[in-house]
Design a protein around this motif. Structure first.
Motif, short mmCIF file in Angstrom:
data_model
loop_
_atom_site.label_atom_id
_atom_site.label_comp_id
_atom_site.label_asym_id
_atom_site.label_seq_id
_atom_site.Cartn_x
_atom_site.Cartn_y
_atom_site.Cartn_z
N TYR A 1 61.08 40.98 18.54
CA TYR A 1 60.59 40.07 17.49
C TYR A 1 60.85 38.63 17.94
O TYR A 1 61.97 38.28 18.33
CB TYR A 1 61.31 40.38 16.17
CG TYR A 1 61.10 39.36 15.06
CD1 TYR A 1 59.87 38.76 14.85
CD2 TYR A 1 62.16 39.01 14.22
CE1 TYR A 1 59.69 37.82 13.84
CE2 TYR A 1 61.99 38.08 13.20
CZ TYR A 1 60.75 37.49 13.02
OH TYR A 1 60.58 36.55 12.02
N GLY B 1 73.18 40.58 18.06
CA GLY B 1 71.81 40.80 18.53
C GLY B 1 71.57 40.33 19.96
O GLY B 1 70.50 40.59 20.51
N THR C 1 69.76 35.19 15.11
CA THR C 1 70.81 36.20 15.24
C THR C 1 71.41 36.62 13.89
O THR C 1 72.35 37.40 13.85
CB THR C 1 71.93 35.72 16.18
OG1 THR C 1 72.49 34.52 15.64
CG2 THR C 1 71.42 35.48 17.58
N ARG D 1 60.42 39.94 7.26
CA ARG D 1 60.38 40.64 5.98
C ARG D 1 60.98 39.78 4.87
O ARG D 1 61.49 40.27 3.87
CB ARG D 1 61.17 41.95 6.07
CG ARG D 1 60.69 42.90 7.15
CD ARG D 1 59.38 43.59 6.72
NE ARG D 1 59.03 44.68 7.64
CZ ARG D 1 58.17 44.58 8.64
NH1 ARG D 1 57.56 43.43 8.88
NH2 ARG D 1 57.89 45.61 9.42
N CYS E 1 69.05 37.58 11.58
CA CYS E 1 67.85 38.20 11.00
C CYS E 1 67.85 39.72 11.22
O CYS E 1 67.88 40.18 12.36
CB CYS E 1 66.62 37.58 11.66
SG CYS E 1 65.10 38.43 11.24
N PRO E 2 67.78 40.51 10.15
CA PRO E 2 67.79 41.97 10.30
C PRO E 2 66.61 42.48 11.13
O PRO E 2 66.74 43.48 11.84
CB PRO E 2 67.70 42.48 8.86
CG PRO E 2 67.96 41.32 7.97
CD PRO E 2 67.74 40.07 8.75
N SER E 3 65.46 41.81 11.04
CA SER E 3 64.30 42.26 11.84
C SER E 3 64.60 42.07 13.33
O SER E 3 64.21 42.90 14.15
CB SER E 3 63.04 41.47 11.47
OG SER E 3 62.63 41.81 10.18
N ARG F 1 56.62 40.47 11.62
CA ARG F 1 57.90 41.20 11.64
C ARG F 1 58.89 40.60 10.63
O ARG F 1 59.92 41.19 10.33
CB ARG F 1 58.54 41.11 13.02
CG ARG F 1 57.82 41.90 14.05
CD ARG F 1 58.50 43.23 14.30
NE ARG F 1 57.53 44.14 14.88
CZ ARG F 1 57.79 45.39 15.20
NH1 ARG F 1 58.98 45.89 15.00
NH2 ARG F 1 56.86 46.15 15.71
N TRP G 1 67.67 42.07 14.66
CA TRP G 1 68.69 43.06 15.04
C TRP G 1 68.04 44.41 15.33
O TRP G 1 68.44 45.11 16.24
CB TRP G 1 69.71 43.28 13.90
CG TRP G 1 70.54 42.10 13.56
CD1 TRP G 1 70.84 41.04 14.36
CD2 TRP G 1 71.18 41.84 12.29
NE1 TRP G 1 71.63 40.14 13.68
CE2 TRP G 1 71.86 40.62 12.41
CE3 TRP G 1 71.25 42.55 11.09
CZ2 TRP G 1 72.60 40.08 11.37
CZ3 TRP G 1 71.98 42.01 10.05
CH2 TRP G 1 72.64 40.78 10.19
N SER G 2 67.02 44.77 14.52
CA SER G 2 66.43 46.10 14.72
C SER G 2 65.49 46.11 15.92
O SER G 2 65.27 47.17 16.52
CB SER G 2 65.72 46.58 13.46
OG SER G 2 64.61 45.76 13.20
N ASN G 3 64.94 44.97 16.29
CA ASN G 3 64.08 44.93 17.48
C ASN G 3 64.06 43.51 18.05
O ASN G 3 63.43 42.62 17.49
CB ASN G 3 62.66 45.38 17.14
CG ASN G 3 61.84 45.62 18.39
OD1 ASN G 3 62.09 45.01 19.43
ND2 ASN G 3 60.88 46.52 18.30
N THR G 4 64.74 43.33 19.15
CA THR G 4 64.88 41.97 19.70
C THR G 4 63.61 41.48 20.39
O THR G 4 63.57 40.37 20.90
CB THR G 4 66.07 41.88 20.69
OG1 THR G 4 65.88 42.87 21.70
CG2 THR G 4 67.39 42.09 19.99
#
Ligand code: SF4
Ligand code: F3S
Ligand code: FES
Length: 235
Positions: free
Chosen positions: A165, A93, A154, A203, A156-158, A201, A160-163
């Motif tokens: 956050y 990330g 680093t 989850r 956290c999936p949230s 953000r 990874w999908s939008n840094t």
């Protein structure tokens, strides 16, 4: 014992793509992963890049992926991994600067955005210090333990999908001050955390809590911040 250490290598200004170098090392099971990396850099390949400072789990500078998990290289022994095949990679990330070193800039910007410092312009009643009961101190004890290693954010999936956050580490450090009875900056921090890329953000993936080398109950701290935002009450 003999181990095979696979190490992620990448120098963006020279290499077209990353590669893995493999080092076969005779070592003791009680050696740490950091010791293996030090050996490689000192005796085999001086160009290997990684961060370290304290070597005792205090500074947070050597967080990396070891066999797929975010860990501090100085806190993991070879025997802890239960295998002689060890793969070491940079945190996900964040941009790789070189080998195991990532750009911590975005992570630190998120940290700064929550004002991670004491805010109170009043003068203490006794003119000397703001008093606090043991119960009030205990309210934020867990989140004082953060060493800013970035293992949580680093993983956290949230993130990874939008840094953009803000990420769990920043929320942990906001929590540390929001729930401090002596601090008066909670409203400002909660405003930041209520924005588009703030706490909502999250989850509740729990990866952050699993990754934290300080065993901070991160997901719970995030839930407590969400609760304050929902109820409007700081309890
Ligand atoms: Fe590291 Fe834990 Fe702090 Fe996250 S909360 S930065 S994992 S010490
Ligand atoms: Fe991410 Fe932790 Fe929430 S992993 S989604 S910040 S519980
Ligand atoms: Fe400081 Fe590992 S080198 S935490």
């Amino acid at each position: 014992m003999e181990i095979r250490l696979r190490v992620f290598r990448f120098q963006p200004e020279k290499d077209q793509r990353p590669r893995y170098d493999v080092f076969t090392i005779e070592t003791d099971p009680t050696e740490r992963i950091l010791d293996l990396l030090e050996y490689v850099r000192g005796d085999v390949d001086g160009s290997l890049a990684f961060r370290r400072s304290c070597a005792h789990g205090v500074c947070g500078s050597d967080a990396m992926r070891i066999n797929g998990r975010n860990l501090l290289a100085c806190k993991v022994l070879v025997k802890d991994l239960g295998t002689s095949e060890i793969t070491v990679e940079p945190l996900l990330g964040l941009r790789v600067i070189k080998d195991l070193i990532v750009d911590m800039g975005p992570f630190l910007e998120h940290y700064k955005s929550v004002m991670p410092y004491f805010i109170n312009d009043d003068i203490p009643a006794d003119g000397k210090e703001f008093l606090q009961s043991p119960e009030q101190r205990a309210r934020f004890d867990d989140t004082t333990k953060c060493i800013m290693c970035a293992a949580c954010t680093t993983s956290c999936p949230s993130f990874w999908s939008n840094t953009e956050y803000v990420g769990p580490a920043a929320i942990v450090n906001a929590h540390r001050f929001i729930f401090d009875s002596r601090d008066t900056g909670a409203a400002k921090r909660l405003e930041v955390l209520n924005e588009q890329f703030g706490v909502w953000r999250c989850r509740t993936a729990f990866n952050c809590t699993e990754a934290c080398p300080r065993e901070i109950k991160i997901t719970q701290a995030i839930a407590e911040v969400k609760q304050v935002l929902t109820s409007g009450k700081l309890e």
